[in-house]
Design a protein around this motif. Structure first.
Motif, mmCIF file in Angstrom:
data_model
loop_
_atom_site.group_PDB
_atom_site.id
_atom_site.type_symbol
_atom_site.label_atom_id
_atom_site.label_comp_id
_atom_site.label_asym_id
_atom_site.label_seq_id
_atom_site.Cartn_x
_atom_site.Cartn_y
_atom_site.Cartn_z
ATOM 1 N N HIS A 98 0.813 -1.077 -0.046
ATOM 2 C CA HIS A 98 -0.021 -0.058 0.147
ATOM 3 C C HIS A 98 0.904 1.045 -0.066
ATOM 4 O O HIS A 98 1.603 1.531 1.097
ATOM 5 N N HIS A 101 0.483 4.056 2.745
ATOM 6 C CA HIS A 101 0.856 3.411 4.263
ATOM 7 C C HIS A 101 2.349 2.986 4.242
ATOM 8 O O HIS A 101 2.747 3.591 5.565
ATOM 9 N N ASP A 148 -2.587 8.339 8.116
ATOM 10 C CA ASP A 148 -3.312 7.516 7.117
ATOM 11 C C ASP A 148 -4.158 8.461 6.383
ATOM 12 O O ASP A 148 -5.270 8.350 6.537
ATOM 13 N N HIS A 150 -5.068 9.394 2.346
ATOM 14 C CA HIS A 150 -4.469 9.112 0.913
ATOM 15 C C HIS A 150 -4.886 10.245 0.034
ATOM 16 O O HIS A 150 -5.731 11.089 0.590
HETATM 17 ZN ZN LIG Z 1 -5.317 3.961 4.432
#
Ligand SMILES: [Zn+2]
Length: 201
Positions: A98, A101, A148, A150
């Motif tokens: 990810h 992340h 976190d 995005h």
């Molecule tokens: Zn996330």
């Protein structure tokens, strides 16, 4: 944990019914660092028996590393090793990368050769053959922020170039890439086009 394993079993059954190839599983957290060994033992006691009894037809279990807040058990690549050890490195436990992340957890994809470094580390820790999926997301916050949040591809702290390197890497051959960015369908369609444009021709 009992509840999480129950809900995972439920998601896997539901996934199998709709023909899903994989079900994403959050890797959990410990209240503080001292409790990590106990939390990993719990993962072994509860998740492992379930993995061992999964039929071959079950969707892949895809472990999702987090951005690293809140005593997360798997955020940095180094933390994936002990987690998979707790699962006896069981075959149905796959991983996904990810980008937001891993960047938030402190792996600088924007450094020169950053993508190669991250994938090399992933290979040494868990083996790139465990990689089954990529969530391609830019990050609103700097590397190591553990936040976190995005961001749309190319509009955040990662920028476009690391995605170009990532898509050109042999580890991504045959691996699905999913965008999970803010915005609606039109924005996502544009970002998928952006990513396609970054792929080696
Ligand atoms: Zn996330």
């Amino acid at each position: 944990m009992t509840r999480s394993v129950g809900s995972l079993a439920h998601s896997l059954a539901a996934g199998a019914r709709v023909g899903a190839r994989g079900v994403v599983v959050h890797t959990g957290s410990a209240v503080d660092r001292d409790r990590r060994p106990a939390a990993l033992r719990q993962v072994a006691q509860m998740l492992l028996p379930m993995l061992e009894t999964l039929p071959d037809s079950a969707p892949d279990v895809l472990l999702e590393p987090t951005a690293g807040l809140g005593g997360s058990l798997c955020a940095t690549i180094g933390e994936l090793g002990p987690y998979l050890d707790a699962l006896d490195r069981h075959p149905p436990a796959w991983l996904f990368l990810h980008t937001c992340h891993v960047f938030a957890a402190g792996h600088d994809l924007t450094a020169p050769g950053g993508v190669d470094t991250v994938l090399g580390e992933l290979d040494r820790t868990v083996g790139l053959d465990r990689l089954r999926l990529v969530h391609a997301n830019d990050a609103k916050d700097p590397c190591g922020s553990r936040r976190d949040r995005h961001e749309s591809i190319g509009a955040g702290q990662i920028g476009l170039e690391p995605f170009r390197d990532l898509l050109a890497h042999p580890a991504l051959d045959g691996i699905s890439v999913i965008v999970e960015t803010p915005g609606r369908k039109e924005g996502h369609a544009r970002e998928v086009q952006t990513l396609k444009g970054l792929r080696p021709q």
